[in-house]
Design a protein around this motif. Structure first.
Motif, PDB file in Angstrom:
ATOM      1  N   HIS A 103       0.872  -1.208   0.000  1.00 33.75           N
ATOM      2  CA  HIS A 103       0.000   0.000   0.000  1.00 33.75           C
ATOM      3  C   HIS A 103       0.897   1.243   0.000  1.00 33.75           C
ATOM      4  O   HIS A 103       0.944   1.978   0.983  1.00 33.75           O
ATOM      5  CB  HIS A 103      -0.896   0.013   1.251  1.00 33.75           C
ATOM      6  N   ALA A 106      -0.456   4.721   1.178  1.00 35.88           N
ATOM      7  CA  ALA A 106      -1.228   4.831   2.431  1.00 35.88           C
ATOM      8  C   ALA A 106      -0.413   5.526   3.528  1.00 35.88           C
ATOM      9  O   ALA A 106       0.816   5.544   3.487  1.00 35.88           O
ATOM     10  CB  ALA A 106      -1.622   3.434   2.894  1.00 35.88           C
ATOM     11  N   GLN A 143      -5.438   6.725   1.936  1.00 37.59           N
ATOM     12  CA  GLN A 143      -5.810   5.459   2.574  1.00 37.59           C
ATOM     13  C   GLN A 143      -5.084   5.354   3.920  1.00 37.59           C
ATOM     14  O   GLN A 143      -3.966   5.859   4.070  1.00 37.59           O
ATOM     15  CB  GLN A 143      -5.393   4.297   1.671  1.00 37.59           C
TER      16      GLN A 143
END
Ligand code: 13P
Ligand code: SF4
Length: 302
Positions: A103, A106, A143
């Motif tokens: 990710h 994020a 995120q």
């Protein structure tokens, strides 16, 4: 015997220019002796600002480690070096690095119940008192990865409306409480307000009037006109509640609601460590500097 220990601890405290800090889950006799008793956030703030030379930390390892990260020039010691937090041990720095790779855009919010290495890999820390403000401080198009407590993470997702990916960690002490137990307590004490810690399962939080940090529970009770409360957190908090509010009645939500690690600190090992100055907390400087940034960012917003 315990009078002698208390006298010795007080004498050593003066000699060392030490401060004794204790979390609300500590044994009552330790809470009564401490210069500062608080929740994780209050303790972190105090550690960052104290002018004592020695911090004697009565809590679990990650709390003493946070004190060292925030006040590196101080000697930080713990009565019992084995007092860890099983939830903090549910993720390592290496595991978090791997998760971040999956990710890359994020931001990582880490609960303060985590190792220095995990804090060093995170963008910002939070405690249960300021977690909502911390999540709200992250840009809305970002995120969020939340480590390590899945229950606090789910609670935050619901409270803030943000999409939060949660690491599957949990606190064995709080995760043990069932919705059935809360229903039984409510049936037994229908007038009582139910206050639980957000480390409890979502279905337990659903049955509560509020989910709050330990410090938040104390503030709620102080302001509330209610007389009776069901308390869903570690039993150590009852000592503060009963001392500060002797006219109110508190029922613990779960039998033996105990964090065994918090209870490893005793007057005996507190006196011993103040004598020997063993059990020193050390954090490698490269890790400390990066972990400091996550803690500092948190302290600046709340
Ligand atoms: P608080 O920050 O609410 O004191 O919680 C610390 C903790 O370890 C709860 O299990
Ligand atoms: Fe860790 Fe749970 Fe103990 Fe808090 S109560 S220190 S989260 S094991």
């Amino acid at each position: 015997m315990s009078d002698n220990l208390v006298e010795f601890i007080k004498k050593r405290k003066e000699e060392l220019n030490a401060v004794i800090m204790a979390h609300f889950y500590q044994r009552p006799e330790i809470q009564d002796l401490a210069d500062m008793v608080g929740d994780s956030l209050q303790l972190a703030r105090y550690a960052a600002n104290t002018d004592a030379s020695v911090i004697v930390f009565c809590g679990v390892n990650f709390m003493a480690e946070s004190a060292k990260i925030l006040s590196p020039e101080k000697l930080v010691i713990m009565p019992e070096p084995e007092a860890g937090c099983p939830m903090a041990d549910m993720i390592t720095g290496e595991e978090l690095r791997e998760w971040k790779k999956a990710h890359p855009r994020a931001q990582v919010v880490c609960y303060v119940n985590s190792s220095a290495e995990v804090k060093a890999e995170s963008d910002i820390c939070c405690t249960s008192s300021n977690a909502i403000q911390v999540v709200n401080s992250i840009p809305s198009d970002c995120q969020i990865l939340f480590v390590p407590d899945q229950n606090l993470g789910h609670f935050l997702a619901r409270k803030t409306g943000r999409q939060i990916e949660c690491w599957p960690g949990y606190c064995p002490t709080h995760h043990n409480v069932t919705a059935e137990e809360i229903r039984e307590q409510k049936a037994r004490h229908p007038e009582a307000i139910v206050l639980v810690h957000p480390e409890c399962r979502p279905e337990v939080i659903d049955l509560a009037d509020e989910a709050l940090s330990t410090g938040g529970i104390l503030k709620y009770v102080e302001k509330s006109p209610a007389r009776e409360f069901i308390i869903g957190t570690e039993m150590g908090l009852l000592h503060q509640l009963q001392t500060r509010f002797p006219d109110k009645v508190f029922h613990i939500a779960h039998e033996e609601f105990i964090c065994p690690n918090m209870k490893l600190n005793t007057l005996e090992n507190l006196a011993r460590v103040m004598d020997t100055l063993e059990n020193r907390i050390e954090v490698p400087e490269d890790v400390r500097v990066r972990a400091y940034r996550s803690l500092e960012r948190m302290l600046n917003i709340s």
